[in-house]
Design a protein around this motif. Structure first.
Motif, PDB file in Angstrom:
ATOM      1  N   HIS A   1      36.575  42.668  45.721  1.00 26.03           N
ATOM      2  CA  HIS A   1      37.146  43.964  46.089  1.00 26.03           C
ATOM      3  C   HIS A   1      37.613  43.963  47.543  1.00 26.03           C
ATOM      4  O   HIS A   1      38.709  44.458  47.855  1.00 26.03           O
TER       5      HIS A   1
ATOM      6  N   ASN B   1      39.888  52.007  52.485  1.00 21.17           N
ATOM      7  CA  ASN B   1      39.521  52.193  51.084  1.00 21.17           C
ATOM      8  C   ASN B   1      39.953  53.561  50.571  1.00 21.17           C
ATOM      9  O   ASN B   1      40.448  53.687  49.444  1.00 21.17           O
TER      10      ASN B   1
ATOM     11  N   ASN C   1      42.842  54.175  47.813  1.00 19.25           N
ATOM     12  CA  ASN C   1      42.561  54.954  46.612  1.00 19.25           C
ATOM     13  C   ASN C   1      43.631  56.031  46.401  1.00 19.25           C
ATOM     14  O   ASN C   1      44.097  56.263  45.281  1.00 19.25           O
TER      15      ASN C   1
ATOM     16  N   VAL D   1      32.156  59.277  41.467  1.00 22.17           N
ATOM     17  CA  VAL D   1      33.165  58.442  42.123  1.00 22.17           C
ATOM     18  C   VAL D   1      32.574  57.556  43.219  1.00 22.17           C
ATOM     19  O   VAL D   1      33.136  56.505  43.536  1.00 22.17           O
TER      20      VAL D   1
ATOM     21  N   TYR E   1      30.221  50.468  41.048  1.00 21.31           N
ATOM     22  CA  TYR E   1      30.740  49.930  39.781  1.00 21.31           C
ATOM     23  C   TYR E   1      31.293  51.008  38.848  1.00 21.31           C
ATOM     24  O   TYR E   1      31.621  50.710  37.707  1.00 21.31           O
TER      25      TYR E   1
ATOM     26  N   THR F   1      34.400  53.113  37.881  1.00 27.74           N
ATOM     27  CA  THR F   1      35.831  53.084  38.116  1.00 27.74           C
ATOM     28  C   THR F   1      36.568  53.604  36.892  1.00 27.74           C
ATOM     29  O   THR F   1      36.076  53.480  35.760  1.00 27.74           O
ATOM     30  N   THR F   2      37.727  54.212  37.144  1.00 28.39           N
ATOM     31  CA  THR F   2      38.592  54.652  36.043  1.00 28.39           C
ATOM     32  C   THR F   2      39.839  53.779  35.954  1.00 28.39           C
ATOM     33  O   THR F   2      40.713  54.027  35.121  1.00 28.39           O
ATOM     34  N   LYS F   3      39.901  52.762  36.815  1.00 24.60           N
ATOM     35  CA  LYS F   3      41.069  51.868  36.842  1.00 24.60           C
ATOM     36  C   LYS F   3      40.822  50.673  35.937  1.00 24.60           C
ATOM     37  O   LYS F   3      39.696  50.185  35.812  1.00 24.60           O
TER      38      LYS F   3
ATOM     39  N   GLY G   1      39.816  47.870  38.250  1.00 27.37           N
ATOM     40  CA  GLY G   1      39.002  48.239  39.401  1.00 27.37           C
ATOM     41  C   GLY G   1      37.614  47.626  39.351  1.00 27.37           C
ATOM     42  O   GLY G   1      37.091  47.319  38.273  1.00 27.37           O
ATOM     43  N   THR G   2      37.034  47.435  40.539  1.00 28.84           N
ATOM     44  CA  THR G   2      35.667  46.886  40.620  1.00 28.84           C
ATOM     45  C   THR G   2      34.621  47.991  40.758  1.00 28.84           C
ATOM     46  O   THR G   2      33.439  47.737  40.563  1.00 28.84           O
ATOM     47  N   GLY G   3      35.050  49.192  41.134  1.00 27.25           N
ATOM     48  CA  GLY G   3      34.093  50.282  41.293  1.00 27.25           C
ATOM     49  C   GLY G   3      33.255  50.181  42.548  1.00 27.25           C
ATOM     50  O   GLY G   3      32.194  50.788  42.632  1.00 27.25           O
TER      51      GLY G   3
END
Length: 342
Positions: A131, A241, A245, A287, A291, A293-295, A298-300
């Protein structure tokens, strides 16, 4: 008594023993008077006397048993005591053996848990490295794209793009060194940061000149903002970050408003607002979880790292959003802050 107790009428129906009859036949002399009377009583009350005798024997038997119980330890055989001693020794050995096996089992469980923790930590470290490197690689890619387009247009001044690429390469090297070496926070240098200057630097990293993003950045900086005593790389990670986002939420088109103000002498606030699709209410509390994530790719870890770095300096971060109305990230720091050690 002066005479025998025998009278024929009194002893009618009492069977006399041969001994008693013999004494009666010899007369009532003084020598056999007592023997005669005793024999007569035994013959007349033989059943009652037998019962009394039986009770005396039972009493003597019970007395003997009680005395035997009391005296048992003194008369206990040596072999019995030896057997009991051996049984107790074996029992103690068995208890010790079970206790040893229990300790060994618990030790194996602890070692297994420690190995699992190490594997999980390694997995988290790998995800965090990926990330953290994603942002500089994206910036390098944008700078390379700008450089390539400039070459096509025949321009010769590429110092800005080259400087950005070199700076991001150095940043990537620092990220790898810090994460792989589990760099301690105390190793960094705390310095007084100019809030507006660092905000502009973060915006330039996420939106380098020459990129094709149709995103407008609106700066709203208050004057005479107090400085922040922080490690520059920690603050930069927070800003980059959050801006990254917002850029991804806008999907290449929209507006981002960056506010910086000091509502009181002891507080500094940064607010980054986008007009993107917003965040669902049921996801607002998640959010900042690691870990989450909604992507798709993504790594969250991005916002989790933001929360960690902000709280490290005694600050706070939260988000306000509604679907279709964009998102507002609020970051608050004490004006003069140092790293929290506890």
């Amino acid at each position: 008594t002066n005479g025998p107790i025998y009278e024929p009428r009194r002893f009618a129906g009492v069977p006399l023993s041969p001994a008693t009859a013999s004494l009666l036949a010899h007369g009532y002399s003084a020598t056999n008077m007592m023997r005669l009377n005793r024999s007569l009583l035994f013959d007349a009350y033989s059943r009652d006397i037998a019962k009394l005798h039986s009770r005396d024997e039972d009493f003597m038997e019970y007395s003997t048993i009680d005395q035997g119980v009391v005296a048992a330890p003194e008369t206990e055989p040596f072999i019995l005591r030896l057997i009991i001693l051996l049984l107790m020794t074996a029992s103690c050995y068995g208890v010790q053996l079970l206790s040893f096996r229990q300790r060994m089992s618990e030790e194996e469980v602890r070692k297994s848990a420690a190995r699992n923790d190490e594997l999980r930590a390694a997995g988290r470290l790998a995800a965090e490295i990926a990330h953290q490197l994603k942002n500089p690689l994206g910036i390098i890619n944008n700078a390379a794209f700008s450089l390539h387009r400039g070459l096509k247009e025949g321009r010769n001044d590429f110092n800005l793009q080259i400087g950005i690429i070199r700076e991001e390469i150095e940043r990537s090297d620092r990220i790898i060194t810090q994460l792989m070496g589990y760099a301690q926070l105390s190793e960094g240098r705390v310095e007084k940061l100019d809030l507006c200057e660092d905000l502009d630097r973060a915006i330039a990293e996420v939106f380098p000149p020459g990129t094709t993003y149709d995103i407008q950045i609106h700066r709203h900086y208050s004057v005479n903002l107090p400085g922040l005593l922080m490690q520059r790389n920690h603050f930069s990670v927070v800003l980059v970050n959050v801006l990254q986002n917002a850029r991804e939420a806008l999907n290449g088109r929209g507006n981002i408003h960056v506010h910086a103000r000091s509502p009181s002498d002891g507080l500094v606030e940064v607010m980054i607002v986008d007009d993107g699709p917003g965040i669902a209410a049921d996801k607002l509390d998640k959010v900042f979880e690691a870990y989450f994530t909604t992507k798709e790719k993504g790594t969250g870890l991005g916002l989790a790292i933001v929360k960690h770095n902000v709280e490290l300096y005694g600050g706070d971060v939260w988000v306000e959003s509604e679907l279709g109305k964009g998102a507002r990230f609020m970051i608050a720091f004490p004006a003069k802050t140092l790293i929290k050690t506890a």
